[in-house]
Design a protein around this motif. Structure first.
Motif, PDB file in Angstrom:
ATOM      1  N   PRO A   1      -8.592   9.954  -9.394  1.00  0.00           N
ATOM      2  CA  PRO A   1      -8.398   8.686  -8.673  1.00  0.00           C
ATOM      3  C   PRO A   1      -7.499   7.699  -9.415  1.00  0.00           C
ATOM      4  O   PRO A   1      -7.133   6.670  -8.845  1.00  0.00           O
ATOM      5  CB  PRO A   1      -9.820   8.123  -8.548  1.00  0.00           C
ATOM      6  N   TYR A   2      -7.148   7.997 -10.659  1.00  0.00           N
ATOM      7  CA  TYR A   2      -6.345   7.086 -11.477  1.00  0.00           C
ATOM      8  C   TYR A   2      -4.907   7.588 -11.658  1.00  0.00           C
ATOM      9  O   TYR A   2      -4.158   7.035 -12.448  1.00  0.00           O
ATOM     10  CB  TYR A   2      -7.002   6.910 -12.845  1.00  0.00           C
ATOM     11  N   VAL A   3      -4.536   8.616 -10.897  1.00  0.00           N
ATOM     12  CA  VAL A   3      -3.219   9.237 -11.056  1.00  0.00           C
ATOM     13  C   VAL A   3      -2.206   8.594 -10.120  1.00  0.00           C
ATOM     14  O   VAL A   3      -2.493   8.321  -8.956  1.00  0.00           O
ATOM     15  CB  VAL A   3      -3.313  10.753 -10.793  1.00  0.00           C
ATOM     16  N   VAL A   4      -1.004   8.379 -10.651  1.00  0.00           N
ATOM     17  CA  VAL A   4       0.160   8.027  -9.843  1.00  0.00           C
ATOM     18  C   VAL A   4       1.193   9.125 -10.069  1.00  0.00           C
ATOM     19  O   VAL A   4       1.497   9.473 -11.218  1.00  0.00           O
ATOM     20  CB  VAL A   4       0.741   6.653 -10.233  1.00  0.00           C
ATOM     21  N   GLN A   5       1.717   9.684  -8.975  1.00  0.00           N
ATOM     22  CA  GLN A   5       2.720  10.734  -9.078  1.00  0.00           C
ATOM     23  C   GLN A   5       4.109  10.093  -9.134  1.00  0.00           C
ATOM     24  O   GLN A   5       4.457   9.271  -8.284  1.00  0.00           O
ATOM     25  CB  GLN A   5       2.635  11.670  -7.872  1.00  0.00           C
ATOM     26  N   VAL A   6       4.897  10.472 -10.139  1.00  0.00           N
ATOM     27  CA  VAL A   6       6.235   9.894 -10.313  1.00  0.00           C
ATOM     28  C   VAL A   6       7.246  11.032 -10.436  1.00  0.00           C
ATOM     29  O   VAL A   6       6.888  12.166 -10.765  1.00  0.00           O
ATOM     30  CB  VAL A   6       6.293   8.997 -11.571  1.00  0.00           C
TER      31      VAL A   6
ATOM     32  N   SER B   1      -0.297  -5.439 -10.677  1.00  0.00           N
ATOM     33  CA  SER B   1      -1.608  -5.495 -10.031  1.00  0.00           C
ATOM     34  C   SER B   1      -1.512  -5.453  -8.515  1.00  0.00           C
ATOM     35  O   SER B   1      -2.507  -5.174  -7.836  1.00  0.00           O
ATOM     36  CB  SER B   1      -2.353  -6.759 -10.459  1.00  0.00           C
ATOM     37  N   GLU B   2      -0.332  -5.722  -7.955  1.00  0.00           N
ATOM     38  CA  GLU B   2      -0.176  -5.704  -6.503  1.00  0.00           C
ATOM     39  C   GLU B   2       0.791  -4.630  -6.025  1.00  0.00           C
ATOM     40  O   GLU B   2       0.639  -4.098  -4.933  1.00  0.00           O
ATOM     41  CB  GLU B   2       0.318  -7.072  -6.015  1.00  0.00           C
ATOM     42  N   ALA B   3       1.776  -4.277  -6.846  1.00  0.00           N
ATOM     43  CA  ALA B   3       2.793  -3.315  -6.414  1.00  0.00           C
ATOM     44  C   ALA B   3       2.539  -1.915  -6.948  1.00  0.00           C
ATOM     45  O   ALA B   3       3.046  -0.937  -6.398  1.00  0.00           O
ATOM     46  CB  ALA B   3       4.178  -3.781  -6.848  1.00  0.00           C
ATOM     47  N   GLY B   4       1.767  -1.780  -8.029  1.00  0.00           N
ATOM     48  CA  GLY B   4       1.524  -0.469  -8.602  1.00  0.00           C
ATOM     49  C   GLY B   4       2.432  -0.179  -9.777  1.00  0.00           C
ATOM     50  O   GLY B   4       2.933  -1.087 -10.453  1.00  0.00           O
TER      51      GLY B   4
ATOM     52  N   LEU C   1       0.843  -1.200   0.000  1.00  0.00           N
ATOM     53  CA  LEU C   1       0.000   0.000   0.000  1.00  0.00           C
ATOM     54  C   LEU C   1       0.877   1.248   0.000  1.00  0.00           C
ATOM     55  O   LEU C   1       1.367   1.675   1.044  1.00  0.00           O
ATOM     56  CB  LEU C   1      -0.901   0.020   1.227  1.00  0.00           C
ATOM     57  N   THR C   2       1.086   1.804  -1.181  1.00  0.00           N
ATOM     58  CA  THR C   2       1.804   3.068  -1.300  1.00  0.00           C
ATOM     59  C   THR C   2       1.171   3.850  -2.443  1.00  0.00           C
ATOM     60  O   THR C   2       0.266   3.359  -3.133  1.00  0.00           O
ATOM     61  CB  THR C   2       3.307   2.862  -1.618  1.00  0.00           C
ATOM     62  N   THR C   3       1.659   5.048  -2.663  1.00  0.00           N
ATOM     63  CA  THR C   3       1.124   5.865  -3.754  1.00  0.00           C
ATOM     64  C   THR C   3       1.659   5.436  -5.116  1.00  0.00           C
ATOM     65  O   THR C   3       1.420   6.125  -6.107  1.00  0.00           O
ATOM     66  CB  THR C   3       1.436   7.355  -3.510  1.00  0.00           C
ATOM     67  N   ARG C   4       2.356   4.310  -5.182  1.00  0.00           N
ATOM     68  CA  ARG C   4       2.606   3.694  -6.497  1.00  0.00           C
ATOM     69  C   ARG C   4       1.292   3.176  -7.078  1.00  0.00           C
ATOM     70  O   ARG C   4       1.166   3.025  -8.295  1.00  0.00           O
ATOM     71  CB  ARG C   4       3.596   2.535  -6.379  1.00  0.00           C
ATOM     72  N   ARG C   5       0.360   2.859  -6.213  1.00  0.00           N
ATOM     73  CA  ARG C   5      -0.959   2.413  -6.658  1.00  0.00           C
ATOM     74  C   ARG C   5      -1.871   3.629  -6.718  1.00  0.00           C
ATOM     75  O   ARG C   5      -1.854   4.491  -5.834  1.00  0.00           O
ATOM     76  CB  ARG C   5      -1.523   1.368  -5.695  1.00  0.00           C
TER      77      ARG C   5
ATOM     78  N   ALA D   1       5.330  14.365 -10.995  1.00  0.00           N
ATOM     79  CA  ALA D   1       4.563  14.549 -12.229  1.00  0.00           C
ATOM     80  C   ALA D   1       3.511  13.439 -12.329  1.00  0.00           C
ATOM     81  O   ALA D   1       3.793  12.276 -12.038  1.00  0.00           O
ATOM     82  CB  ALA D   1       5.488  14.501 -13.440  1.00  0.00           C
ATOM     83  N   PRO D   2       2.289  13.769 -12.768  1.00  0.00           N
ATOM     84  CA  PRO D   2       1.225  12.770 -12.796  1.00  0.00           C
ATOM     85  C   PRO D   2       1.273  11.876 -14.030  1.00  0.00           C
ATOM     86  O   PRO D   2       1.551  12.331 -15.138  1.00  0.00           O
ATOM     87  CB  PRO D   2      -0.045  13.620 -12.798  1.00  0.00           C
ATOM     88  N   VAL D   3       0.976  10.600 -13.803  1.00  0.00           N
ATOM     89  CA  VAL D   3       0.753   9.638 -14.881  1.00  0.00           C
ATOM     90  C   VAL D   3      -0.594   8.989 -14.619  1.00  0.00           C
ATOM     91  O   VAL D   3      -0.873   8.530 -13.502  1.00  0.00           O
ATOM     92  CB  VAL D   3       1.862   8.562 -14.925  1.00  0.00           C
ATOM     93  N   ILE D   4      -1.437   8.949 -15.637  1.00  0.00           N
ATOM     94  CA  ILE D   4      -2.786   8.411 -15.488  1.00  0.00           C
ATOM     95  C   ILE D   4      -2.790   6.931 -15.849  1.00  0.00           C
ATOM     96  O   ILE D   4      -2.312   6.541 -16.924  1.00  0.00           O
ATOM     97  CB  ILE D   4      -3.782   9.183 -16.373  1.00  0.00           C
ATOM     98  N   VAL D   5      -3.350   6.135 -14.951  1.00  0.00           N
ATOM     99  CA  VAL D   5      -3.406   4.685 -15.138  1.00  0.00           C
ATOM    100  C   VAL D   5      -4.835   4.310 -15.548  1.00  0.00           C
ATOM    101  O   VAL D   5      -5.769   4.513 -14.774  1.00  0.00           O
ATOM    102  CB  VAL D   5      -3.021   3.956 -13.834  1.00  0.00           C
ATOM    103  N   PRO D   6      -5.038   3.771 -16.754  1.00  0.00           N
ATOM    104  CA  PRO D   6      -6.395   3.363 -17.181  1.00  0.00           C
ATOM    105  C   PRO D   6      -6.828   2.093 -16.451  1.00  0.00           C
ATOM    106  O   PRO D   6      -6.879   1.008 -17.008  1.00  0.00           O
ATOM    107  CB  PRO D   6      -6.236   3.147 -18.687  1.00  0.00           C
TER     108      PRO D   6
END
Length: 740
Positions: free
Chosen positions: A679-684, A721-724, A484-488, A646-651
């Motif tokens: 809700p679909y954004v991961v910050q990298v 699917s588990e690590a993000g 559970l981290t913001t990678r997901r 920077a945001p990346v959107i995950v479909p």
């Protein structure tokens, strides 16, 4: 004839006359302003805000769509011309900020470029307007300053005047938008329900529902009895005069329901709404569900950046958009970011809600999470709201951040305002876990500890460490692993948390490796917790995830604080670790309110001026030349989340795919997509996003239309699917890419 808005008919029979619009906005702004004590200045701002539409060039624009005409400066210039006394000049200056900003946003008084208050008014010639405005729009700025001064007294006069200006600005924006929307709705023959019930009209019904909900809760067991005692004591405090309060309740003491009960009772003193602010979006839906279960549907507005259904019916979408701008609902659940950034905002869409914050009960859940570099300006804003704008504010947490004047210079007057009964005694009675300091533990030792525990939680200080530990636990073959981290993305994390709760309830193996996002307010109950060294407040919050429901003995529910030898903490956390270690020799019980108070005192002494790192508060000044309020630059600098990411959107699901597919539709504004896709954004890290783009692992969707704000994964192979999102593997091509 001067016109405000054009219609459909060539004969102008359905156009809106300018004087009708000015008077309509004046009346609406006066009504909103009167509710909060600034009716006269708000009404005057409304009357003059579009005075520039008397410019013949604006009529030409309505006819043929020619280039834009500055219609926001004329009202400010007219006020300055009309002001003959020192008091009227001061009022004209404050109103000028609001009038100049009603489209472009609140300006700075001075600075580089032509967008400042001084530059715009200096360069404007009122003679370009049709002179009939002087007979059609009579006004007098005399006497208006009194409303401002009634909301700005004492040692913080400059800052208080800036807040009063923001409130007038909010009344003006809301009135202008409403009058304009009503005109176009009538033009199109549309009507839609914008109204929310007033809190005072439904308060007794909400109280009845609340009391019924409390009566249905389990009453047996020591913990439940303590929760009822706390609730009763807190509700008894609702009879105190409005103002500032603290609510110091240990984790599991029922502070969410206690604070809601207090607010419903306290609102008998005339408050207009209840605003519940939460530090993390990961908790907001959990709290919103609780409130809806208690209060019913149609009462609660859940406002954070994740809400915006661009596929909803236009009328539903319009009501939701308006609700998120004006906060007219009787109960609003939002985030600290949304609340404070709105209070310091320059943009009209964000500042529109401010006059509806006035007169509200604001509950700040997990108050210790206010970012320390912005602590002083946040404290000053809370103080201004309580002193001048009829707000009651509850600082609600298990680790009270010691914001009183006895600890914090320019702090809050909190003496005698604690709502909870005997916080020290309650801390002892509600203690669920024992904190132990274990020294060094590397990843191998942590994996071994998890192997010996069927259900356990490990919290570390960074995403890289969490991922490495998770992979080590995978290689060791541990069951029930959850990362559970913001990678997901947020939606994925919410689903994972729901699964974690289910595993914990059923007794299934559940071993969670997380960052600090799980600490504050997340309702989970582990028999054992390991926490990497951090600040004392973080350690105590982590302990709140151990034996949360009191099903085990505290002596058997261990929170192990460890030092990860291979992972250095972030610089800010390292400083907090030092503050914590200096408490150990002086306080036998580090979970006590006294120890936490001393810890925050140590932080404030060490950080000093860093509690207002960007000098937000001192920048609002009154000099011999008048006000010097840098509204725009302060809004740019007041960022509660400065991640440098920077945001990346995950479909992640079909909804996200549908939003992404519609990015090429120009009639839907970018803001709607940004909120829907949040809700679909991961910050990298920005350099890693650049690598994703360069290697084709992420693409800018609809770049020709929307620039580079929507970077989307074209496929999900980098999203575990588990690590993000594993952005570090941007250069690695999957095996199937080599198959011809």
């Amino acid at each position: 004839m001067a016109w405000a808005h054009s219609g459909k008919n060539e004969d102008r029979s359905d156009w809106q006359r300018l004087v009708a619009h000015l008077e309509g906005v004046r009346d609406l702004a006066f009504e909103s302003g009167t509710c909060i004590g600034v009716g006269a200045p708000a009404g005057l701002a409304g009357l003059l805000h579009d005075l520039g539409k008397y410019d013949p060039a604006f009529l030409a624009r309505l006819h043929d769509g020619s280039e834009r005409v500055d219609h926001s400066t004329a009202g400010a210039a007219a006020l300055r011309e009309a002001a003959k006394t020192a008091e009227a000049c001061a009022a004209a200056e404050l109103l000028a900020y609001a009038i100049l900003g009603h489209h472009a946003g609140l300006p700075d008084r001075r600075g580089v470029g032509g967008g400042t208050l001084d530059a715009r008014i200096k360069g404007f010639d009122l003679s370009r307007l049709d002179p009939k405005w002087r007979s059609e729009v009579p006004f007098n700025p005399e006497g208006v300053m009194g409303d401002f001064m009634a909301r700005a007294k004492g040692p913080y006069l400059s800052f208080d005047l800036s807040v009063a200006t923001r409130m007038v600005f909010s009344c003006l924006i809301d009135a202008d938008r409403k009058d304009t929307a009503d005109f176009y709705a009538r033009l199109d023959g549309r009507t839609f329900d914008q109204a929310w019930p007033g809190l005072q009209d439904i308060r007794q019904t909400l109280l009845d529902r609340f009391d019924a909900h409390i009566a249905a809760l389990p009453g047996n067991g020591e913990v439940n009895r303590l929760r009822r005692d706390i609730l009763g004591h807190v509700r008894a405090g609702a009879a105190m005069p409005p103002g500032l309060f603290t609510l110091t309740v240990p984790t599991g003491g029922g502070k969410t329901l206690a604070s809601l009960g207090f607010a419903l009772d306290h609102a008998a003193q005339g408050h207009r709404r209840i605003i519940y602010a939460i530090p993390f979006t990961s908790v907001i839906e959990q709290t919103a569900k609780t409130f809806r279960d208690v209060l019913g549907d149609g009462i609660v507005l859940e406002h954070h950046s994740a809400i915006d259904d661009v596929n909803a019916h236009p009328e539903q979408r319009e009501k939701l958009r308006l609700a998120m701008e004006d906060w007219a609902a009787p109960v609003v659940i939002t985030t600290n970011v949304q609340l404070f950034e709105s209070l310091f905002a320059a943009r009209p869409s964000r500042a529109r809600k401010l006059h509806n914050i006035a007169g509200g009960i604001i509950i700040l859940d997990e108050a210790q999470t206010i970012p320390r570099p912005l602590l002083k300006p946040c404290v000053r804003m809370l103080d201004a709201l309580a002193r001048h704008w009829k707000c009651s504010i509850v600082l609600c947490t298990a680790t009270q951040p010691a914001l009183g004047t006895d600890i914090l210079k320019d702090g809050l007057d909190l003496a005698g305002r604690e709502l909870a009964p005997d916080p020290s005694g309650m801390t002892r009675r509600l203690r669920r876990a024992t904190i132990r300091w274990a020294g060094a533990m590397d990843d191998a030792a942590l994996v071994a500890a998890l192997r010996d525990t069927r259900q356990g939680l490990v919290i570390v200080n960074g995403r890289r460490h969490a991922l490495a530990l998770y992979r080590a636990a995978q290689e060791a073959g541990l069951d029930g692993l959850v990362h559970l981290t913001t990678r997901r993305c947020a939606l994925d994390r919410q689903a994972a948390l729901a699964e974690v709760r289910k595993m914990l309830e059923t007794g299934a193996p559940c071993r969670v490796i997380a960052t600090s996002l799980i600490e504050a307010g997340v309702d989970v109950d582990f028999p054992a917790v390991w926490r990497a060294k951090a600040g004392l407040d973080q350690v105590v919050q982590a302990a709140g995830r151990c034996n949360r429901e009191g099903k085990r003995e505290a002596k058997d529910s261990i929170v192990t604080v460890f030092d990860p030898p291979d992972w250095s903490p972030p610089a800010e956390v390292a400083g907090l670790i030092g503050d914590t270690e200096r408490m150990i020799g002086d306080h036998a019980d580090l979970q006590s309110p006294d120890a936490i108070r001393a810890y925050f005192e140590e932080i404030y002494w060490r950080i000093g001026d860093g509690l207002d790192r960007k000098q937000i508060f001192p920048r609002f000044e009154i000099t011999r030349h008048g006000t010097d309020f840098p509204f725009r630059t302060v809004a740019e600098d007041f960022q509660m989340i400065e991640s440098g990411m920077a945001p990346v959107i995950v479909p992640f699901d079909a909804f996200a795919e549908r939003q992404i597919s519609q990015l090429c539709v120009p009639c839907i504004p970018s803001g709607a997509f940004a909120r829907a896709l949040q809700p679909y954004v991961v910050q990298v890290p920005p350099r890693d996003r650049d690598r994703l783009i360069a290697n084709g692992r992420a693409v800018y969707e609809a770049q020709n239309l929307r620039g580079d704000q929507f970077a989307v994964l074209p496929d999900m192979r980098l999203y575990d699917s588990e690590a993000g999102l594993i952005w570090e593997e941007a250069d690695v091509l999957p095996g199937e890419d080599f198959i011809v």
